[in-house]
Scaffold this active site. Structure first.
Site, mmCIF file in Angstrom:
data_model
loop_
_atom_site.group_PDB
_atom_site.id
_atom_site.type_symbol
_atom_site.label_atom_id
_atom_site.label_comp_id
_atom_site.label_asym_id
_atom_site.label_seq_id
_atom_site.Cartn_x
_atom_site.Cartn_y
_atom_site.Cartn_z
ATOM 1 N N VAL A 242 -12.902 -5.091 -0.036
ATOM 2 C CA VAL A 242 -12.356 -3.771 0.279
ATOM 3 C C VAL A 242 -11.556 -3.876 1.571
ATOM 4 O O VAL A 242 -12.019 -4.470 2.546
ATOM 5 C CB VAL A 242 -13.486 -2.720 0.425
ATOM 6 C CG1 VAL A 242 -12.924 -1.371 0.820
ATOM 7 C CG2 VAL A 242 -14.284 -2.603 -0.877
ATOM 8 N N THR B 41 0.895 -1.176 0.000
ATOM 9 C CA THR B 41 0.000 0.000 0.000
ATOM 10 C C THR B 41 0.917 1.205 0.000
ATOM 11 O O THR B 41 2.093 1.076 0.352
ATOM 12 C CB THR B 41 -0.884 -0.007 1.278
ATOM 13 O OG1 THR B 41 -1.959 -0.923 1.100
ATOM 14 C CG2 THR B 41 -1.479 1.336 1.602
HETATM 15 N N1 ASP Z 1 -3.899 -2.765 3.897
HETATM 16 C C1 ASP Z 1 -4.016 -3.152 2.515
HETATM 17 C C2 ASP Z 1 -5.286 -3.894 2.310
HETATM 18 O O1 ASP Z 1 -5.618 -4.723 3.129
HETATM 19 C C3 ASP Z 1 -2.863 -3.968 2.054
HETATM 20 C C4 ASP Z 1 -1.518 -3.564 2.574
HETATM 21 O O2 ASP Z 1 -1.338 -2.496 3.096
HETATM 22 O O3 ASP Z 1 -0.565 -4.334 2.454
HETATM 23 O O4 ASP Z 1 -5.939 -3.691 1.319
#
Ligand code: ASP
Length: 361
Positions: free
Chosen positions: A258, A229
């Site tokens: 989501v 992210t």
């Molecule tokens: N938090 C993000 C999600 O779950 C993924 C990530 O940050 O690695 O969509």
């Protein structure tokens, strides 16, 4: 330009004390930020000393030095540096934290190394679906989008939702129709394809098949294959905080899933009274722990410091079984970047205006 440094207990301190403009540019209207910094002329008269700060991340996970080539590492660092530059150029010209966070995140969205925009991971259906959110700590206005398939820069659509839709969150086709109505750039889904993310999906699918068929063939699936992210948090010299987060989500997620990134109060939160937060990690856990709002509440109601609040919520995530990290900045410019994984792509501007970029623990 006057520069001073302030240190205090418990935090990485990134106080930026600058002789800053008594600026007519404090409140910037919305708009395209392709060359956001150009809105802020460099030679503004500077009259009083104020501070600002910027922190970014490019995802947390199993990021280990032994598995990284020097060339790859250079590319990641260069991407982080470009993002910091984009945000910093705005802040140092008395620009707003909203503009700075949006600009920094757009750079990371355009960089195929990071799981957001170009470079987003694939769903189980082999599509890319992106989520993003932005929040203004001054007004508590927020905008979020989810399950986008054609929007080149989801963070800018999140901002448009915040400023022009009268809603906080719009998803899927409705969000893309709103983007189109407002003249935003839509792209063919092919734009989001990267071989590396495609290979990660195939690897995870093979691992799943092997597990369900009982074949037991071993696959090494890293967090790098699974998620990532990008995010930015900033304090501008008017004392306003902002947070922005954008993601492709998790590899092999169900279409329509989501994560925490676009959930206000989970992966993204900002409040001038407390802090601005952008998280990364296993979204399902970050949502259940209400990471962003919990952190703010710990500071507001219990008087915890930024660092204490961040660690408390991250411990809560870990207790539930989740891994990841977050970046946060408070209204005084203190910053913290904790994570409970092997690494997190991250960066901030230090008290001397120097860019600090880190990847590993
Ligand atoms: N938090 C993000 C999600 O779950 C993924 C990530 O940050 O690695 O969509």
């Amino acid at each position: 330009m006057k520069l001073a440094v302030a240190f205090g207990a418990n935090c990485f301190f990134a106080f930026m004390l600058f002789s800053a403009a008594a600026s007519a540019l404090a409140e910037e209207p919305a708009g395209s930020l392709t060359a956001a910094a150009e809105k802020y002329p460099e030679n503004q008269p500077r009259m009083e000393t104020k501070k600002f700060g910027l922190v970014i991340h490019g995802g947390a996970g199993t990021i280990e030095r032994t598995k990284m080539t020097p060339e790859k590492e250079r590319e990641y660092r260069a991407g982080l540096e470009r993002a910091l530059t984009a945000g910093y150029e705005i802040l140092k010209r008395a620009g707003s934290s909203i503009d700075a966070t949006e600009a920094a995140v757009r750079v990371l969205e355009d960089d195929p190394h990071f799981n957001a925009g170009k470079g987003s991971v694939f769903t189980s259906a082999g599509t890319n679906e992106m989520d993003a959110a932005i929040m203004d700590g001054k007004t508590l206005a927020a905008g979020a989008v989810a399950s986008l398939k054609h929007v080149k820069n989801p963070i800018s659509l999140a901002r448009l939702v915040m400023e022009k839709s009268g809603h906080v969150m719009i998803d899927g086709e409705g969000a893309e129709a709103f983007a189109k109505e407002n003249g935003m750039e839509l792209v063919d889904p092919k734009y989001f394809f990267t071989q590396e993310r495609w290979d990660a999906l195939q690897k995870i699918k093979s691992a799943e098949k092997s597990r369900t068929s009982g074949a037991g063939k071993a696959f090494l699936i890293t967090d790098q294959d699974r998620h990532g992210t990008v995010g930015a948090v900033a304090l501008d010299e008017n004392g306003n905080l902002a947070a922005a987060t954008s993601t492709g989500g998790t590899t092999n997620k169900r279409p329509g899933r989501v994560g925490d990134s676009p959930i206000i109060g989970a992966g993204t939160y900002a409040n001038n009274a407390t802090c601005a937060v952008s998280a990364t990690g296993d979204g399902e856990y970050f949502i259940r722990a209400s990471v962003g709002h919990d952190m703010s509440a710990l500071m507001e109601y219990w008087g915890l410091s930024l660092k204490e609040a961040a660690q408390t919520v991250l411990d809560k995530v870990a207790k539930l079984g989740g891994t990841g990290g977050l970046i946060a900045i408070d209204h005084q410019g203190n910053v913290t970047l904790p994570f409970n994984t092997a690494g997190m792509y991250r960066g901030y501007v230090d008290p001397n205006g120097k860019f600090v970029l880190e990847i590993y623990k």
